[in-house]
Design a protein around this motif. Sequence first.
Motif, mmCIF file in Angstrom:
data_model
loop_
_atom_site.group_PDB
_atom_site.id
_atom_site.type_symbol
_atom_site.label_atom_id
_atom_site.label_comp_id
_atom_site.label_asym_id
_atom_site.label_seq_id
_atom_site.Cartn_x
_atom_site.Cartn_y
_atom_site.Cartn_z
ATOM 1 N N GLN A 62 0.830 -1.210 0.000
ATOM 2 C CA GLN A 62 0.000 0.000 0.000
ATOM 3 C C GLN A 62 0.863 1.259 0.000
ATOM 4 O O GLN A 62 0.604 2.214 -0.740
ATOM 5 N N LEU A 63 1.910 1.281 0.813
ATOM 6 C CA LEU A 63 2.771 2.459 0.901
ATOM 7 C C LEU A 63 3.541 2.693 -0.395
ATOM 8 O O LEU A 63 3.863 3.834 -0.731
ATOM 9 N N HIS A 69 -6.025 2.502 -4.530
ATOM 10 C CA HIS A 69 -6.609 1.283 -5.074
ATOM 11 C C HIS A 69 -7.551 0.714 -4.011
ATOM 12 O O HIS A 69 -7.080 0.220 -2.974
ATOM 13 N N PRO A 70 -8.864 0.787 -4.213
ATOM 14 C CA PRO A 70 -9.814 0.392 -3.167
ATOM 15 C C PRO A 70 -9.577 -1.004 -2.595
ATOM 16 O O PRO A 70 -9.582 -1.189 -1.376
ATOM 17 N N ALA A 71 -9.365 -2.003 -3.447
ATOM 18 C CA ALA A 71 -9.197 -3.375 -2.957
ATOM 19 C C ALA A 71 -7.976 -3.481 -2.056
ATOM 20 O O ALA A 71 -8.011 -4.140 -1.008
ATOM 21 N N LEU A 72 -6.883 -2.829 -2.438
ATOM 22 C CA LEU A 72 -5.661 -2.868 -1.628
ATOM 23 C C LEU A 72 -5.865 -2.126 -0.308
ATOM 24 O O LEU A 72 -5.513 -2.635 0.769
ATOM 25 N N TYR A 241 -18.037 -1.869 -5.944
ATOM 26 C CA TYR A 241 -18.743 -0.644 -6.345
ATOM 27 C C TYR A 241 -17.815 0.562 -6.257
ATOM 28 O O TYR A 241 -17.789 1.407 -7.167
ATOM 29 N N GLN A 242 -17.047 0.658 -5.175
ATOM 30 C CA GLN A 242 -16.123 1.792 -5.019
ATOM 31 C C GLN A 242 -15.037 1.771 -6.096
ATOM 32 O O GLN A 242 -14.645 2.819 -6.605
#
Length: 278
Positions: A62-63, A69-72, A241-242
């Motif tokens: 993530q960093l 990225h919503p899923a991450l 959805y996001q």
Amino acid sequence: MPPGQYVMRKLPHITALFWAIKILATTLGETAGDYFAQTLGLGTLLSAILLLAVFLVAVTIQLRASRFHPALFWTVVVLTSTAGTTISDFINYTSHLGQATGALILGTGLAVVLVIWWRSGQTLDVENVATLTGEVLFWTAVVFSNSLGTSTGDYLAGGLGMGLRPAALLLTAAMLVLLGAHYFTGINSTVLFWIAFILTRPWGAVVGNILSKSRDHGGLDWGNAGASAVLVAALVVLVGYQTLDTYRNPLEPLPVPLNRHTGRPQRPNGDLITVTPA
């Protein structure tokens, strides 16, 4: 957008969708954490070590990501919640320190992180975090707040003898008060955000217990595996959805971050883009 350099956002806007996914993620963290520690019989210490290791891998990805990225992002949130459940249970039960002491230890840790965050010169406004330091502090605060939430939820339901459903009603009322304060008072939005962020964790912990615990204990008797499966399905739908919404309506970038105290440019946490004059 005026010409200049901007940073791609790494954290989402704080909307009703954010809170819906956050509550699902923290509720899943409670049932999944119990699944590893209890159903699989790994125990709280081994589960905490295992889940913290997985969290560190995910948060590193993530960093290093270039943008939101919503899923991450929500995978990391779920892992902080799952690890937080086992950390809290280890402090409260395995170490025999008790729920009140556990909540005090974790609450103190969270307060220290927030003070360090404030004194570092980074913004506490989560939507506008655009530095690597600010994002690291954000995720550290999330781990502490989710661990604290488990202890608080367990203390309300068990330590104070309220039971699961009365504790859930109390925490729901508290969240409604915060919602009213957001719309009808001038209380600082950042302060309200962190109070709500902390309270959604015990709310999720209590609801998770209601879904998974036996009827004798005030639950619905879905079991840790069954409750986790239902929550994962709901989470996948909302995160999907996001993701689609973010693809259609990309998040606007942020100005290059400056230290709040010194005014010096800070290391950004996302890709830099340059907007040229039309």
